[in-house]
Write an enzyme that holds these catalytic residues in place. Structure first.
Site, PDB file in Angstrom:
ATOM      1  N   SER A 141       0.864  -1.189   0.000  1.00  0.00           N
ATOM      2  CA  SER A 141       0.000   0.000   0.000  1.00  0.00           C
ATOM      3  C   SER A 141       0.897   1.235   0.000  1.00  0.00           C
ATOM      4  O   SER A 141       2.080   1.149   0.361  1.00  0.00           O
ATOM      5  CB  SER A 141      -0.831  -0.003   1.289  1.00  0.00           C
ATOM      6  N   TYR A 154      -1.950  -1.071  10.531  1.00  0.00           N
ATOM      7  CA  TYR A 154      -2.040  -1.357   9.088  1.00  0.00           C
ATOM      8  C   TYR A 154      -0.750  -0.933   8.383  1.00  0.00           C
ATOM      9  O   TYR A 154      -0.165  -1.692   7.610  1.00  0.00           O
ATOM     10  CB  TYR A 154      -3.257  -0.625   8.515  1.00  0.00           C
TER      11      TYR A 154
HETATM   12  P1  NAI Z   1     -11.541  -5.927  -0.127  1.00  0.00           P
HETATM   13  O1  NAI Z   1     -12.054  -5.852   1.259  1.00  0.00           O
HETATM   14  O2  NAI Z   1     -12.448  -5.571  -1.259  1.00  0.00           O
HETATM   15  O3  NAI Z   1     -10.955  -7.386  -0.435  1.00  0.00           O
HETATM   16  C1  NAI Z   1     -10.177  -8.095   0.491  1.00  0.00           C
HETATM   17  C2  NAI Z   1     -10.478  -9.572   0.330  1.00  0.00           C
HETATM   18  O4  NAI Z   1      -9.614 -10.290   1.215  1.00  0.00           O
HETATM   19  C3  NAI Z   1     -11.926  -9.956   0.701  1.00  0.00           C
HETATM   20  O5  NAI Z   1     -12.519 -10.739  -0.314  1.00  0.00           O
HETATM   21  C4  NAI Z   1     -11.760 -10.740   1.993  1.00  0.00           C
HETATM   22  O6  NAI Z   1     -12.748 -11.752   2.169  1.00  0.00           O
HETATM   23  C5  NAI Z   1     -10.372 -11.331   1.799  1.00  0.00           C
HETATM   24  N1  NAI Z   1      -9.778 -11.741   3.069  1.00  0.00           N
HETATM   25  C6  NAI Z   1      -9.806 -11.082   4.256  1.00  0.00           C
HETATM   26  N2  NAI Z   1      -9.206 -11.800   5.199  1.00  0.00           N
HETATM   27  C7  NAI Z   1      -8.775 -12.946   4.621  1.00  0.00           C
HETATM   28  C8  NAI Z   1      -8.091 -14.091   5.083  1.00  0.00           C
HETATM   29  N3  NAI Z   1      -7.729 -14.204   6.373  1.00  0.00           N
HETATM   30  N4  NAI Z   1      -7.800 -15.079   4.205  1.00  0.00           N
HETATM   31  C9  NAI Z   1      -8.183 -14.971   2.907  1.00  0.00           C
HETATM   32  N5  NAI Z   1      -8.859 -13.925   2.404  1.00  0.00           N
HETATM   33  C10 NAI Z   1      -9.147 -12.915   3.252  1.00  0.00           C
HETATM   34  O7  NAI Z   1     -10.235  -4.999  -0.131  1.00  0.00           O
HETATM   35  P2  NAI Z   1      -9.246  -4.525  -1.310  1.00  0.00           P
HETATM   36  O8  NAI Z   1      -9.215  -3.060  -1.248  1.00  0.00           O
HETATM   37  O9  NAI Z   1      -9.543  -5.199  -2.576  1.00  0.00           O
HETATM   38  O10 NAI Z   1      -7.867  -5.040  -0.696  1.00  0.00           O
HETATM   39  C11 NAI Z   1      -6.960  -5.873  -1.393  1.00  0.00           C
HETATM   40  C12 NAI Z   1      -5.557  -5.523  -0.941  1.00  0.00           C
HETATM   41  O11 NAI Z   1      -5.242  -4.195  -1.371  1.00  0.00           O
HETATM   42  C13 NAI Z   1      -5.351  -5.545   0.575  1.00  0.00           C
HETATM   43  O12 NAI Z   1      -4.115  -6.132   0.890  1.00  0.00           O
HETATM   44  C14 NAI Z   1      -5.348  -4.069   0.930  1.00  0.00           C
HETATM   45  O13 NAI Z   1      -4.622  -3.810   2.126  1.00  0.00           O
HETATM   46  C15 NAI Z   1      -4.670  -3.491  -0.291  1.00  0.00           C
HETATM   47  N6  NAI Z   1      -4.884  -2.050  -0.487  1.00  0.00           N
HETATM   48  C16 NAI Z   1      -6.138  -1.563  -0.714  1.00  0.00           C
HETATM   49  C17 NAI Z   1      -6.328  -0.208  -0.874  1.00  0.00           C
HETATM   50  C18 NAI Z   1      -7.677   0.382  -1.097  1.00  0.00           C
HETATM   51  O14 NAI Z   1      -7.807   1.619  -0.986  1.00  0.00           O
HETATM   52  N7  NAI Z   1      -8.693  -0.387  -1.448  1.00  0.00           N
HETATM   53  C19 NAI Z   1      -5.194   0.748  -0.811  1.00  0.00           C
HETATM   54  C20 NAI Z   1      -3.925   0.103  -0.584  1.00  0.00           C
HETATM   55  C21 NAI Z   1      -3.791  -1.234  -0.434  1.00  0.00           C
END
Ligand code: NAI
Length: 268
Positions: A141, A154
């Site tokens: 991130s 985080y």
């Molecule tokens: P999201 O909440 O849409 O997707 C995250 C997914 O990870 C969900 O489907 C959830 O069920 C799954 N998940 C959560 N815990 C889990 C576990 N223990 N085992 C397996 N799956 C698990 O979030 P997003 O935004 O798509 O996040 C994806 C990545 O991007 C994350 O690592 C987040 O930190 C990173 N990120 C996101 C940003 C944003 O603004 N959306 C900015 C910077 C980084």
């Protein structure tokens, strides 16, 4: 459904947000996609969108090392032992002051965002080694190069993922495996609804108040596509993120001052 000599990618957190968009993008490009997530019903919906011939489903909690072994083995049996890319994308956030977050919230972020990535790198290593020109992708991130208030735990995990990626890029080069670290600025996904038990405030409220730029999941997926086909270790999603990286490098004091001012406290 088997991969039948197609390129293959295994993506954690594939039921939602950036992971789902990445799976859709690679499936569209003809890759066979292993969709992994702790959310079983969400995985089913994702697989229905992508199409049964282009994906497999893996209910996996990235904290669970035994589950990693089981699901990577299941994927290998469909892919003929091939893994062109492993994307450690699953992540969670809790938004709020460090002291207001519960011990469980702090542990959950460390365990999923950092240990989950390390677990994936270790579980996928044999298949990546066996696949010529393979890539390990870790999603960190912009909170992995700037310390953002109310996101301390985080940020700690994302700084760590950046360091892990840099070290593994050197180590895994001897296996012929490339390593890429993705650093998104804010992207429009459910993670922006993150709060914490100690506060009613959500990350999205703060973004709206500050007028921050928010990018699309397709833009993030496009950067992951380019990272896998490119040469650099670090990839930022969004112009606002690239501007922040520049400021953090050349004006670190003013970036930290802005963070303090954003909280309404003393600026210096
Ligand atoms: P999201 O909440 O849409 O997707 C995250 C997914 O990870 C969900 O489907 C959830 O069920 C799954 N998940 C959560 N815990 C889990 C576990 N223990 N085992 C397996 N799956 C698990 O979030 P997003 O935004 O798509 O996040 C994806 C990545 O991007 C994350 O690592 C987040 O930190 C990173 N990120 C996101 C940003 C944003 O603004 N959306 C900015 C910077 C980084």
């Amino acid at each position: 459904m088997s991969a039948n000599d197609r390129k293959t990618i295994f993506i954690t957190g594939a039921a939602s947000g950036i992971g789902l968009a990445t799976a859709k993008r690679f499936a569209r490009e003809g890759w066979f996609t292993g969709l992994a997530d702790v959310d079983g019903p969400g995985l089913k919906r994702a697989a229905a969108e992508i199409g049964a011939t282009s994906c497999s489903q893996h209910v996996l909690d990235v904290r669970d090392r035994e589950a990693w072994k089981r699901e990577i083995a299941a994927f290998a049996s469909l892919s003929g032992g091939r893994l062109d890319a492993l994307v450690n994308n699953a992540g969670v956030a809790h938004y709020g002051f460090f002291e207001d977050q519960s011990d469980e919230e702090i542990d959950r972020q460390f365990d999923i965002n950092l240990k989950g990535v390390a677990n994936g790198a270790r579980a996928g290593l044999d298949l990546l080694k066996a696949t010529r020109g393979s890539t390990l992708v870790n999603v960190a991130s912009c909170a992995g190069f700037v310390g953002a208030p109310k996101m301390a735990a985080y940020c700690a995990t994302k700084f760590a993922v950046k360091g892990l990626s840099e070290a593994l890029e050197a180590e895994f080069s001897r296996h012929g495996i490339a390593v890429r670290c993705i650093m998104p600025w804010f992207v429009d996904t459910p993670i922006l609804q993150a709060g914490s038990l100690g506060s009613n405030e959500k990350m999205a409220d703060r973004l709206r108040a500050g007028g921050a730029q928010v990018y699309t999941v397709e833009e993030a997926a496009d950067v992951i596509w380019k990272a896998i086909h490119g040469k650099d270790l670090n990839w930022i999603v969004g112009k606002a993120g690239r501007q922040l990286a520049f400021a953090a490098r050349f004006m670190p004091g003013s970036v930290r001052k802005r963070a303090r001012e954003g909280l309404g406290g003393p600026a210096s």
